[in-house]
Design an enzyme around this catalytic site. Structure first.
Site, PDB file in Angstrom:
ATOM      1  N   GLU A 129      -6.106  -2.371 -11.497  1.00 27.34           N
ATOM      2  CA  GLU A 129      -6.865  -3.566 -11.118  1.00 27.34           C
ATOM      3  C   GLU A 129      -7.628  -4.117 -12.322  1.00 27.34           C
ATOM      4  OE1 GLU A 129      -6.342  -5.033  -8.452  1.00 27.34           O
ATOM      5  OE2 GLU A 129      -5.423  -3.479  -7.191  1.00 27.34           O
TER       6      GLU A 129
ATOM      7  N   CYS B  29     -12.110  -1.300  -0.978  1.00 23.69           N
ATOM      8  CA  CYS B  29     -11.752  -0.917  -2.360  1.00 23.69           C
ATOM      9  C   CYS B  29     -12.406  -1.847  -3.376  1.00 23.69           C
ATOM     10  CB  CYS B  29     -10.236  -0.905  -2.547  1.00 23.69           C
ATOM     11  SG  CYS B  29      -9.476   0.541  -1.777  1.00 23.69           S
TER      12      CYS B  29
ATOM     13  N   HIS C 185      -5.010   1.091  -7.501  1.00 20.52           N
ATOM     14  CA  HIS C 185      -4.434   1.167  -6.156  1.00 20.52           C
ATOM     15  C   HIS C 185      -3.093   1.905  -6.226  1.00 20.52           C
ATOM     16  CE1 HIS C 185      -6.911  -2.088  -4.055  1.00 20.52           C
ATOM     17  NE2 HIS C 185      -6.826  -1.130  -3.175  1.00 20.52           N
TER      18      HIS C 185
HETATM   19  N1  PCA Z   1      -7.718   1.138   0.542  1.00 20.08           N
HETATM   20  C1  PCA Z   1      -8.533   0.077   1.106  1.00 20.08           C
HETATM   21  C2  PCA Z   1      -9.874   0.697   1.376  1.00 20.08           C
HETATM   22  C3  PCA Z   1      -9.659   2.165   1.294  1.00 20.08           C
HETATM   23  C4  PCA Z   1      -8.335   2.339   0.691  1.00 20.08           C
HETATM   24  O1  PCA Z   1      -7.830   3.407   0.347  1.00 20.08           O
HETATM   25  C5  PCA Z   1      -8.593  -1.191   0.236  1.00 20.08           C
HETATM   26  O2  PCA Z   1      -7.626  -1.460  -0.505  1.00 20.08           O
HETATM   27  O3  PCA Z   1      -9.579  -1.907   0.287  1.00 20.08           O
END
Ligand code: PCA
Length: 216
Positions: free
Chosen positions: A82, A145, A168
């Site tokens: 990210e 997240c 992610h």
């Molecule tokens: N993914 C979610 C919140 C917790 C997670 O593992 C997100 O992408 O916001």
């Protein structure tokens, strides 16, 4: 014993899933070593506010030089580095505490956004060279997240010696089995990817200006 110096966080399962790859990774790396540094792994609540509070406790406990925060992004086809955290909570579904904030700042009066301080392009290059699918992502979304990512970068403003960012990860195969046609990355590959994220970050103080790191 040497204090842990790298913090890896994951999230508990959410959205009807019974596992979260990010939690599995954080648990497995906890107490181990990467590049001669000890790793502390923590699993955070998938809840606005609480996740950030748990992160602040972990930062105070561990005093890390590097923080790699992880979350699941089901449906993504690559490990996503990210680039930017934005100052908004805008939840499509309720979090695990039942909260669903809409159009609210993460930090009232805070900046619009923070950049990741991980060398995201160098990491993408290292992951691809190791045969792992990876890309720069331009948005961590507006759910828990991104909330945690923004809270992390806000906290690191006061810890200038520490770098950090958010990654992610895709579904695990057992999750993708219930989401037909969607991409999955086995846990062993996810673990290898996050170890490489850490190793590359430690070896790369300034990011490489590589073209083509992003898929979008
Ligand atoms: N993914 C979610 C919140 C917790 C997670 O593992 C997100 O992408 O916001």
């Amino acid at each position: 014993m040497q204090a842990p110096t790298i913090l890896v966080t994951g999230f508990e399962p959410f959205g009807g899933e019974s596992i979260n790859p990010s939690a599995e990774i954080a648990r497995r790396l906890d107490g181990g070593m990467v590049e001669g540094r000890r790793v502390a792994g923590r699993v955070l609540s998938c809840a606005f506010g609480r996740a950030r509070e748990e992160l602040l406790v972990a930062l105070a406990d561990v005093a890390p030089v590097l923080v790699v925060a992880l979350g699941q992004a089901g449906g993504r086809r690559e490990v996503s580095l990210e680039r930017v955290a934005i100052n908004v909570d805008d939840a499509r579904i309720a979090d695990n505490a039942g909260a669903q904030p809409i159009d609210r700042p993460v930090v009232a009066g805070g900046p619009v956004a923070y950049w990741s301080t991980l060398p995201i392009k160098a990491i993408v290059a290292a992951l691809r060279a190791a045969g792992l699918p990876a890309a720069v992502s331009q948005s961590a979304g507006t759910f828990v997240c991104n909330h945690l990512f923004f809270g992390l970068m806000h906290a690191l403003e006061r810890r200038p010696a520490a770098r950090g960012g958010f990654v992610h990860v895709p579904w695990l195969p057992e999750q993708a089995a219930r989401h037909p046609g969607e991409f999955a990355l086995p846990l062993a590959d996810q673990l290898r990817a996050i170890e490489l994220v850490i190793a590359t970050a430690l070896k790369t103080p300034t990011d490489a200006a590589l073209a083509g790191g992003a898929l979008s």
